[in-house]
Design an enzyme around this catalytic site. Structure first.
Site, PDB file in Angstrom:
ATOM      1  N   LEU A   1       0.805  -1.218   0.000  1.00 33.38           N
ATOM      2  CA  LEU A   1       0.000   0.000   0.000  1.00 33.38           C
ATOM      3  C   LEU A   1       0.840   1.272   0.000  1.00 33.38           C
ATOM      4  O   LEU A   1       1.898   1.336   0.620  1.00 33.38           O
ATOM      5  CB  LEU A   1      -0.901   0.002   1.241  1.00 33.38           C
ATOM      6  CG  LEU A   1      -1.792  -1.240   1.382  1.00 33.38           C
ATOM      7  CD1 LEU A   1      -2.618  -1.154   2.656  1.00 33.38           C
ATOM      8  CD2 LEU A   1      -2.704  -1.414   0.169  1.00 33.38           C
TER       9      LEU A   1
ATOM     10  N   GLY B   1      -1.845   6.480  -2.251  1.00 30.94           N
ATOM     11  CA  GLY B   1      -3.003   6.423  -3.149  1.00 30.94           C
ATOM     12  C   GLY B   1      -4.047   5.471  -2.584  1.00 30.94           C
ATOM     13  O   GLY B   1      -5.243   5.797  -2.506  1.00 30.94           O
ATOM     14  N   HIS B   2      -3.585   4.278  -2.149  1.00 29.79           N
ATOM     15  CA  HIS B   2      -4.524   3.330  -1.535  1.00 29.79           C
ATOM     16  C   HIS B   2      -5.112   3.929  -0.253  1.00 29.79           C
ATOM     17  O   HIS B   2      -6.310   3.781   0.020  1.00 29.79           O
ATOM     18  CB  HIS B   2      -3.809   2.033  -1.132  1.00 29.79           C
ATOM     19  CG  HIS B   2      -3.215   1.261  -2.265  1.00 29.79           C
ATOM     20  ND1 HIS B   2      -1.867   1.103  -2.422  1.00 29.79           N
ATOM     21  CD2 HIS B   2      -3.803   0.578  -3.279  1.00 29.79           C
ATOM     22  CE1 HIS B   2      -1.623   0.356  -3.488  1.00 29.79           C
ATOM     23  NE2 HIS B   2      -2.786   0.029  -4.031  1.00 29.79           N
TER      24      HIS B   2
ATOM     25  N   VAL C   1      -3.428  10.261  -6.611  1.00 26.43           N
ATOM     26  CA  VAL C   1      -2.498  10.890  -5.661  1.00 26.43           C
ATOM     27  C   VAL C   1      -1.122  10.886  -6.315  1.00 26.43           C
ATOM     28  O   VAL C   1      -0.691   9.871  -6.876  1.00 26.43           O
ATOM     29  CB  VAL C   1      -2.458  10.124  -4.318  1.00 26.43           C
ATOM     30  CG1 VAL C   1      -1.463  10.778  -3.356  1.00 26.43           C
ATOM     31  CG2 VAL C   1      -3.848  10.068  -3.691  1.00 26.43           C
TER      32      VAL C   1
END
Ligand code: PAF
Length: 282
Positions: free
Chosen positions: A33, A36-37, A177
């Site tokens: 991760l 963005g996640h 992101v």
């Protein structure tokens, strides 16, 4: 935060929560991760009572010779990050539980939406994605499911699948992101050496420049593609997979630039294939 590995246990947990009337938000991931996640998890946290994050590197969406074996994995680190974001459940099933021996059921969205762009370079990829996401929807029973705009084609295909197969849930798309210098976050960025990392900036730079060109009045699709191609060519290590401008709502081809347009790129730096995109409205 609870970690659930068994498909049966996850499905049972979801059924109990649904019966008690709680809204479940699902964030499907393949792990490793990044921010963005985590932006998907934060949005799910805001909009739902319970947040489930699935971590499953799905073999079905990788083609022969792709990076399934090397795909970065670190469940311990992922769980620590998700604990901080106050996720309720991490669902991390084993491949043999998702696809037991003899498995042969698939979900496929047909047509241009799945055959162009990443569908052309990665045959079978989207069938793998729609199959695993359908399974995750049945197992986790979300009210809302969160996907990143970075994989705009994937989000669009999944929205069509949800609509056409009447899944009782809504897909929420969350903006891309980026690092401060513009590179879109991706788990695959860890493969880039320093030189490739620097060269990969042409992705966001060419997208921004193309947007400006369109804002200045250019309406010819091929001219915008050439303009992007020339910017990417300034990076000696970049190998273009595709540069596409399509209608943003269904990926239909555009005779000229008008309405809402998705500019999408896939470019390889060394052995690492990166994608990026930008929406423009004229
Ligand atoms: O975007 C991804 O990480 C994957 O394609 C997804 C949606 C988790 C399905 O495996």
């Amino acid at each position: 935060m609870q970690t659930i590995q068994s498909v049966a246990e996850m499905q049972q947990w979801s059924s109990i929560q649904k019966r008690s009337g709680r809204r479940i938000g699902l964030v499907p991931t393949m792990g490793y991760l990044h921010d963005g996640h985590l932006s998907l998890v934060r949005q799910a946290r805001q909009e739902c009572d319970l947040v489930v994050v699935s971590i499953f590197v799905n073999p079905m969406q990788f083609g022969v010779g792709e990076d399934f074996e090397e795909y970065p994995r670190d469940l311990t680190r992922d769980c620590a990050l998700l604990e901080q974001e106050q996720a309720d459940v991490v669902f991390a099933p084993a491949v043999k539980d998702m696809y037991p021996p003899g498995y042969s059921s698939f979900v496929e969205v047909e047509g241009e939406i799945t055959t162009k762009m990443c569908g052309a370079s990665r045959p079978g990829h989207f069938r793998g994605v729609t199959t695993v996401v359908s399974k995750l929807f049945h197992i986790c029973q979300p009210d809302l499911a969160f996907f990143g705009q970075k994989d705009a084609q994937q989000a669009m295909i999944l929205e069509k699948m949800v609509r056409e197969l009447n899944f009782p849930l809504k897909i929420v798309r969350v903006p891309i992101v980026r690092e401060e210098d513009g590179l879109a976050l991706s788990s695959r960025n860890v493969y880039l050496n320093p030189q490739e990392r620097q060269e990969a900036l042409v992705l966001s730079q060419s997208l921004q420049a193309a947007r400006q060109l369109i804002m200045d009045g250019e309406r010819d699709v091929e001219k915008v593609k050439d303009f992007i191609r020339n910017i990417i060519a300034t990076s000696p290590g970049a190998q273009i997979d595709y540069i596409e401008l399509n209608k943003a709502d269904d990926l239909a081809s555009l005779p000229r630039i008008e309405g809402k347009v998705l500019i999408a790129l896939a470019v390889k730096f060394g052995t690492t294939r990166l994608i990026d995109n930008l929406l423009v409205e004229v």
